[in-house]
Design a protein around this motif. Structure first.
Motif, short mmCIF file in Angstrom:
data_model
loop_
_atom_site.label_atom_id
_atom_site.label_comp_id
_atom_site.label_asym_id
_atom_site.label_seq_id
_atom_site.Cartn_x
_atom_site.Cartn_y
_atom_site.Cartn_z
N ASP A 56 0.85 -1.19 0.00
CA ASP A 56 0.00 0.00 0.00
C ASP A 56 0.89 1.24 0.00
O ASP A 56 2.01 1.21 0.53
CB ASP A 56 -0.89 -0.02 1.24
N ARG A 57 0.39 2.34 -0.57
CA ARG A 57 1.20 3.57 -0.61
C ARG A 57 0.94 4.46 0.59
O ARG A 57 1.87 4.99 1.20
CB ARG A 57 0.93 4.36 -1.89
N LEU A 58 -0.33 4.66 0.93
CA LEU A 58 -0.69 5.58 2.01
C LEU A 58 -0.91 4.82 3.30
O LEU A 58 -1.90 4.10 3.44
CB LEU A 58 -1.96 6.37 1.63
N SER A 63 5.54 5.63 4.81
CA SER A 63 4.69 5.42 3.63
C SER A 63 5.18 4.24 2.80
O SER A 63 6.33 3.78 2.93
CB SER A 63 4.69 6.67 2.76
N THR A 84 -2.97 0.11 -4.22
CA THR A 84 -3.25 1.36 -3.53
C THR A 84 -4.46 2.07 -4.12
O THR A 84 -4.84 1.83 -5.27
CB THR A 84 -2.02 2.28 -3.63
N VAL A 86 -4.33 5.26 -4.43
CA VAL A 86 -3.74 6.46 -5.02
C VAL A 86 -3.65 6.30 -6.54
O VAL A 86 -2.98 5.40 -7.05
CB VAL A 86 -2.32 6.72 -4.46
#
Length: 205
Positions: A56-58, A63, A84, A86
């Motif tokens: 995952d990015r967030l 991060s 993600t 995003v």
């Protein structure tokens, strides 16, 4: 991975517990699955036995982008797919991931991505770079209007590098037109060209 267990190892990095549990259910029949609910925990779990990271990015704290940077600093051969919410922007061109999935992700899409990433370990450096860049190109085509892509210098450089690699590959292996690798790259390009066309049409408001 347990001793004697030949299953590839997938590390799921996700801060939403419900998604961790869902991905584990999808993956556990075919893979040895490790999980982490944040960036720091991911790096604690990460080792030479990890074959694929679903990242995952967030996330709170560290991060996904920072986790990816650390994985690449360690010079691991592990494949990384960003999974993600995003939408990809032009910053993804310089990132070191191997594939990019935008949530929500279907079971078949996730399993196909893991299988595809594992199969890429069989290819040489030119093929692996071509695949990674094609994944970035496809992600951007699926999220950006055609006009914006045509005006972006970084995207033009990405396209030029892809063309260069395809030429190198054709020169090195001129008879591989029906190779599974080339077929997979073409599938990525054609699928996301369709998505990009739909996205571009939707932006004409």
């Amino acid at each position: 991975m347990a001793e004697g267990d030949d299953q590839p190892t997938v590390l799921v990095v996700e801060d939403e517990r419900a998604l961790i549990e869902l991905y584990v259910r999808w993956l556990e029949d075919d893979y040895d699955v490790l999980t982490a609910d944040g960036g720091e925990a991911a790096l604690e779990q990460f080792g030479d036995d990890v074959d694929v990271v679903l990242l995952d990015r967030l996330m709170p704290g560290m991060s996904g982008d920072e986790v990816l940077e650390e994985i690449r600093v360690r010079e691991s051969d592990c494949k990384v797919a960003m999974v993600t919410a995003v939408e990809p922007d032009f910053d993804v061109i310089s990132m070191g991931f191997d594939d990019y999935l935008t949530k929500p992700v279907e079971r078949g899409e996730l399993l196909e991505t893991v299988e595809r990433l594992l199969s890429r370990t069989q290819f040489d450096d030119i093929e692996q770079e071509l695949y990674a860049l094609s994944s970035k190109q496809a992600a951007l085509r699926g999220s950006k209007p055609k006009e914006e892509l045509e005006e972006n210098e970084e995207f033009a450089e990405l396209q030029a590098r892809i063309d260069e690699l395809r030429t190198d590959l054709d020169t090195a292996m001129p008879g591989m037109g029906d190779d599974d690798f080339v077929a997979m790259v073409r599938d990525i390009e054609s699928d996301d060209l369709d998505e990009g066309a739909s996205n571009g049409a939707g932006d004409e408001r």
